[in-house]
Design a protein around this motif. Structure first.
Motif, PDB file in Angstrom:
ATOM      1  N   LYS A   1      33.456  11.768  -1.223  1.00 12.61           N
ATOM      2  CA  LYS A   1      33.615  11.608  -2.667  1.00 12.61           C
ATOM      3  C   LYS A   1      34.433  12.766  -3.225  1.00 12.61           C
ATOM      4  N   PHE A   2      35.461  12.416  -4.014  1.00 10.60           N
ATOM      5  CA  PHE A   2      36.363  13.412  -4.591  1.00 10.60           C
ATOM      6  C   PHE A   2      36.540  13.120  -6.084  1.00 10.60           C
ATOM      7  N   VAL A   3      37.027  14.110  -6.801  1.00 11.91           N
ATOM      8  CA  VAL A   3      37.272  13.951  -8.235  1.00 11.91           C
ATOM      9  C   VAL A   3      38.452  14.819  -8.643  1.00 11.91           C
ATOM     10  N   ALA A   4      39.254  14.304  -9.588  1.00 11.87           N
ATOM     11  CA  ALA A   4      40.337  15.088 -10.188  1.00 11.87           C
ATOM     12  C   ALA A   4      39.767  15.797 -11.417  1.00 11.87           C
TER      13      ALA A   4
ATOM     14  N   GLU B   1      40.311  -1.164   1.886  1.00 10.70           N
ATOM     15  CA  GLU B   1      39.609  -0.772   3.105  1.00 10.70           C
ATOM     16  C   GLU B   1      40.280   0.432   3.743  1.00 10.70           C
ATOM     17  N   VAL B   2      39.472   1.185   4.474  1.00 12.85           N
ATOM     18  CA  VAL B   2      39.996   2.334   5.211  1.00 12.85           C
ATOM     19  C   VAL B   2      40.860   1.836   6.374  1.00 12.85           C
ATOM     20  N   THR B   3      41.975   2.500   6.595  1.00 10.47           N
ATOM     21  CA  THR B   3      42.859   2.135   7.700  1.00 10.47           C
ATOM     22  C   THR B   3      42.320   2.725   9.002  1.00 10.47           C
TER      23      THR B   3
ATOM     24  N   ASN C   1      37.516   1.639   0.093  1.00 10.76           N
ATOM     25  CA  ASN C   1      38.233   2.622  -0.726  1.00 10.76           C
ATOM     26  C   ASN C   1      38.180   2.153  -2.171  1.00 10.76           C
ATOM     27  N   TYR C   2      37.776   3.003  -3.075  1.00  8.29           N
ATOM     28  CA  TYR C   2      37.798   2.601  -4.480  1.00  8.29           C
ATOM     29  C   TYR C   2      37.726   3.828  -5.389  1.00  8.29           C
ATOM     30  N   CYS C   3      38.090   3.598  -6.634  1.00  3.91           N
ATOM     31  CA  CYS C   3      38.034   4.634  -7.667  1.00  3.91           C
ATOM     32  C   CYS C   3      37.183   4.133  -8.821  1.00  3.91           C
ATOM     33  N   TYR C   4      36.538   5.043  -9.507  1.00  7.08           N
ATOM     34  CA  TYR C   4      35.815   4.700 -10.726  1.00  7.08           C
ATOM     35  C   TYR C   4      35.898   5.877 -11.692  1.00  7.08           C
TER      36      TYR C   4
ATOM     37  N   VAL D   1      36.381   7.491  -3.908  1.00  2.00           N
ATOM     38  CA  VAL D   1      35.296   7.291  -2.951  1.00  2.00           C
ATOM     39  C   VAL D   1      35.828   6.585  -1.714  1.00  2.00           C
ATOM     40  N   VAL D   2      35.510   7.148  -0.562  1.00  2.00           N
ATOM     41  CA  VAL D   2      35.780   6.511   0.725  1.00  2.00           C
ATOM     42  C   VAL D   2      34.427   6.260   1.381  1.00  2.00           C
ATOM     43  N   GLY D   3      34.063   5.001   1.534  1.00  2.00           N
ATOM     44  CA  GLY D   3      32.743   4.651   2.064  1.00  2.00           C
ATOM     45  C   GLY D   3      32.818   4.081   3.458  1.00  2.00           C
TER      46      GLY D   3
END
Length: 398
Positions: free
Chosen positions: A168-171, A187-189, A206-209, A218-220
């Motif tokens: 999990k990351f954030v700007a 999806e993750v490659t 792979n998604y952003c919120y 978020v990479v799950g």
């Protein structure tokens, strides 16, 4: 033939004109690009609209997953693209240079930081990999690194468990009005992914919120444990050892080894319980492992078996002079008659009441017979209880 030579010369000239630039030309390009460049300013000429940033995550390997400490480590690559018009140029001015490489410390890059680090927070990227910039100002940034994050394991059905871990990351410094992060692929490659011997990837995301004006990335990873090793090296040996304890009642009472055998098997179950506790987290949330309850049941049943062995040894040591209750004598003789199939005529007669039955002379039965009947009952009962525990465990874990 002359036309052939002319075409070859033309191709060579074109090729030479495209790739004829040298280090002097590239040095001149760098001087012009960065003479007035301020890397502290966000990319994008139109400040009324957020900068579009495209991301994609490439998983390389699952390094480790320590359930006891909730440490999850993977090796992966983020491929990030955006456009910075300040880095654009006319290729004709610089001898047809169409792209170049720039260290990330020289240009503006998205400030994306981990939210769930295992130790200290860190940002994406390093100067080990440079940013690829073309003449239109398009930037292609590859961040190759090892990510250590916290992933609280749910070990309820260990070792048949499934886990969901996220990077999990954030700007932090750039809200949604400044930065628009998106994933072209949901999806993750896994093109260059090396299969893990312990975990199988069932699904990825792979998604952003957006939360409180900040964009979260978020990479799950949905993981399933490969349980064959644990089944062969832990559960089956543990179950065989536990069931073996029931066979202590088959040993003759005169051998004198029954108590020692029972205690040894009980201690072995305790050792298995200690091994499991070292592998699993100490937290009780969301649930305690069912395997821990199974081992605890083995230990409790093993303790009861040990007590029954001691009780059987005491019964076997009684002499004929020791008084035997009438009810116990009736039960012993009745069980003996049922097993042998030779019920006496007195047992087939109807009795008017329990008081008349107790007043009759009870049949003869020794303490040795009582001990044998008790051992048979304990042997069958313990096997049944062990089987029930195993069936319940695999039923819950399936």
């Amino acid at each position: 033939m002359k036309n052939m030579h002319f075409k070859l010369v033309l191709i060579v000239c074109i090729f030479h004109s495209v790739y004829s630039y040298n280090v002097t030309d590239e040095g001149r390009l760098f001087t012009d690009l960065f003479s007035n460049y301020n890397k502290d300013l966000r990319a994008g000429n139109d400040r009324d609209y957020p900068l579009n940033v495209s991301m994609q995550f490439y998983l390389l390997a699952i390094k480790e997953f320590v359930e006891a400490s909730s440490k999850f480590t993977v090796n992966g690559v983020f491929a990030i693209t955006w456009r910075d018009e300040r880095l654009s140029w006319d290729p004709a001015t610089y001898n047809n240079i169409t792209k170049t490489l720039v260290f990330q410390e020289k240009i503006w890059i998205p400030n994306i930081v981990t939210v769930n680090p295992f130790e200290e927070a860190y940002g994406l990227g390093s100067n080990l990999v440079q940013v690829n910039v073309d003449n239109e100002g398009s930037c292609f940034w590859v961040t190759m690194q090892s990510f250590e994050v916290i992933c609280d394991a749910d070990v309820t059905y260990y070792p048949f468990d499934k886990q969901y871990c996220v990077l999990k990351f954030v700007a932090y410094t750039l809200d949604v009005d400044w930065l628009n992060i998106s994933f072209p692929n949901s999806e993750v490659t896994l093109t260059n992914y090396e299969e893990s011997g312990l975990w199988k990837i069932e699904d990825t995301a792979n998604y952003c919120y957006i939360e409180e004006g900040s964009t979260y990335v978020v990479v799950g990873l949905h993981l399933k444990r490969r349980s064959t090793y644990y089944l062969a090296s832990l559960i089956l040996p543990m179950t065989v050892v536990a069931i073996l304890q029931a066979f202590v009642f088959v040993l003759p009472n005169d051998s004198g080894e029954r108590v020692g055998f029972s205690v040894t098997i009980l201690l072995t179950s305790v050792v298995f319980l200690t091994i499991i506790q070292e592998k699993l987290p100490e937290a009780s949330e969301p649930n305690i492992s069912v395997l821990g309850f199974l081992l605890f049941g083995y230990v409790i049943l093993g303790a009861l078996v040990t007590l029954c062995v001691i009780l059987s040894a005491n019964i076997h040591s009684f002499t004929e002079a020791t008084h035997m209750p009438k009810l116990l004598r009736y039960i012993c003789c009745l069980q003996s008659n049922i097993v042998e199939g030779t019920l006496s005529s007195s047992s087939t007669m109807k009795v008017a009441s329990k008081e008349e039955e107790m007043e009759e002379e009870p049949p003869s039965c020794s303490w040795n017979d009582v001990a044998k009947r008790f051992d048979r009952f304990c042997f069958i009962s313990s096997l049944f209880l062990y089987a029930i525990q195993v069936i319940i465990y695999f039923g819950l874990s399936a």
